[in-house]
Design a protein around this motif. Structure first.
Motif, short mmCIF file in Angstrom:
data_model
loop_
_atom_site.label_atom_id
_atom_site.label_comp_id
_atom_site.label_asym_id
_atom_site.label_seq_id
_atom_site.Cartn_x
_atom_site.Cartn_y
_atom_site.Cartn_z
N ASP A 198 0.84 -1.20 0.00
CA ASP A 198 0.00 0.00 0.00
C ASP A 198 0.87 1.25 0.00
O ASP A 198 2.10 1.17 0.04
CB ASP A 198 -0.99 0.00 1.16
CG ASP A 198 -0.31 -0.01 2.52
OD1 ASP A 198 0.85 0.46 2.62
OD2 ASP A 198 -0.94 -0.47 3.49
N GLN A 199 0.23 2.40 -0.05
CA GLN A 199 0.95 3.66 -0.15
C GLN A 199 1.76 3.99 1.10
O GLN A 199 2.64 4.83 1.05
CB GLN A 199 -0.03 4.79 -0.44
CG GLN A 199 -0.59 4.76 -1.86
CD GLN A 199 0.45 5.12 -2.90
OE1 GLN A 199 0.96 6.23 -2.91
NE2 GLN A 199 0.76 4.19 -3.77
N GLY A 200 1.48 3.31 2.19
CA GLY A 200 2.24 3.56 3.41
C GLY A 200 3.43 2.65 3.60
O GLY A 200 4.07 2.67 4.66
N ALA A 201 3.74 1.83 2.61
CA ALA A 201 4.83 0.86 2.74
C ALA A 201 6.16 1.57 2.98
O ALA A 201 6.43 2.63 2.41
CB ALA A 201 4.91 -0.01 1.49
N ILE A 202 6.97 0.98 3.83
CA ILE A 202 8.30 1.50 4.13
C ILE A 202 9.32 0.74 3.30
O ILE A 202 9.34 -0.49 3.30
CB ILE A 202 8.62 1.36 5.62
CG1 ILE A 202 7.62 2.17 6.46
CG2 ILE A 202 10.05 1.78 5.92
CD1 ILE A 202 7.75 1.95 7.95
N GLY A 203 10.15 1.47 2.56
CA GLY A 203 11.15 0.82 1.73
C GLY A 203 12.50 1.49 1.85
O GLY A 203 12.59 2.65 2.26
N PRO A 204 13.56 0.79 1.47
CA PRO A 204 14.90 1.34 1.62
C PRO A 204 15.31 2.27 0.48
O PRO A 204 16.30 2.97 0.58
CB PRO A 204 15.78 0.08 1.60
CG PRO A 204 15.04 -0.84 0.70
CD PRO A 204 13.58 -0.59 0.97
N GLY A 205 14.56 2.26 -0.60
CA GLY A 205 15.03 3.00 -1.76
C GLY A 205 13.95 3.79 -2.45
O GLY A 205 13.20 4.56 -1.83
N LEU A 206 13.81 3.57 -3.74
CA LEU A 206 12.93 4.37 -4.58
C LEU A 206 11.51 3.81 -4.53
O LEU A 206 11.03 3.20 -5.48
CB LEU A 206 13.47 4.40 -6.01
CG LEU A 206 14.96 4.80 -6.12
CD1 LEU A 206 15.44 4.69 -7.56
CD2 LEU A 206 15.17 6.21 -5.60
#
Length: 318
Positions: A198-206
């Protein structure tokens, strides 16, 4: 009369004293019987019901559990040496980790399940619904059975594509208090190409911001996906990852329709056939330089999981 009163008072005092001595002695005897090695008045070294912090010799400090994507696993595959698909993406992460770590400290386990996706091109395959249910149950069972024998083992989860949906769902269960182990036993989860991103996902990059997981975009068109591919689109995870939100990393390539489908159901449905026939970027997370700046999704995942392993305590073996 005075002498008698004095004698009575003395007898009463002696009687009370004897009663107190007997009472103290009785309490002391009872405490020593309950915990013979504990001095009277001192609490036992271990609280009642609290297990000693030791584990059987075959229990790892960390169980790293990988859930492969569609067509990258099989129900009878070897979980410790998976061979169902030699090109399975997640082996680019798990094989180096297995080689770099002492197996007595780190168990690397790949969930063996019928990872398939029935569609018009592959009508004999197992349906996505059945495949996903099998993988989810096997992941839960693996964690539960390990925890029963090894109560202090910590867990790190890794999933790709359909496997990311499965690993993400189980992480969400645990993070929201509905899982097979307490949330504090999960060091972290890495999801590559999560279909419920979803739009709230936490990711390390782009992290893409123009789309979302296909299961979210197509939830309103689930009747169509069930007709075409016998796949129910379950939408977003209702409670997210709960207490494990910060510990869950999501990686997604912008053009990948699995994790970054158009926001509206009509646009997602229009591109469903494109996904089924040609979604080449979905297979390029080992080489694509545009997911995490300066590295690849698989290399970042390997380094991140190694850092989680390094942070885990070493539990004494009994």
């Amino acid at each position: 009369m005075a002498g008698k009163r004095k004698g009575g008072r003395l007898g009463l005092a002696l009687g009370v004293l004897v009663l107190v001595v007997l009472l103290v002695a009785g309490v002391g005897w009872w405490l020593s019987r309950e915990n013979p090695t504990s001095p009277i008045g001192q609490p036992p070294a271990t609280e009642p019901g609290e297990p000693e912090r030791t584990q059987p010799a075959d229990c790892p400090d960390v169980s790293l559990i990988s859930v492969p994507g569609t067509w990258e696993s099989a129900a009878d595959d070897d979980p410790y040496n998976p061979q169902a698909n030699p090109n399975s993406l997640l082996t680019k992460v798990t094989a180096p980790l297995a080689e770099a770590n002492d197996p007595a400290r780190v168990e690397v386990y790949t969930v063996p399940y019928t990872a398939q996706f029935r569609n018009p091109q592959l009508p004999e395959d197992v349906s996505y619904n059945d495949s996903r249910a099998e993988g989810t149950e096997k992941l839960r069972d693996k964690i539960a059975s390990t925890h029963e024998r090894c109560p202090f083992t910590k867990y790190a989860l890794l999933g790709f594509s359909q496997g990311a949906v499965i690993a993400g769902d189980v992480t969400g269960e645990i993070g929201n208090g509905d899982g097979v182990v307490p949330a504090d036993l999960v060091l972290g989860t890495v999801l590559i190409a999560d279909g419920r991103r979803d739009q709230g996902a936490i990711g390390p990059g782009l992290q893409p911001t123009n789309g979302q997981g296909m299961e979210i975009s197509l939830q309103g068109a689930s009747g169509l996906t069930e007709l075409i591919a016998d796949a129910t689109m379950t939408g977003p995870r209702p409670a997210g990852f709960g207490a494990l939100t910060e510990q869950t990393a999501s990686l997604c390539a912008g053009p990948d329709l699995i994790c970054n489908a158009p926001m509206d159901a009509a646009g997602g449905a229009a591109r469903l056939s494109e996904f089924l026939n040609n979604n080449a970027v979905h297979a390029e997370y080992d080489t694509n330089p545009n997911v995490v700046e300066g590295t690849t999704a698989t290399e970042w995942s390997r380094q991140h999981l190694q850092s989680l392993i390094d942070s885990a305590e070493e539990v004494p073996h009994s």
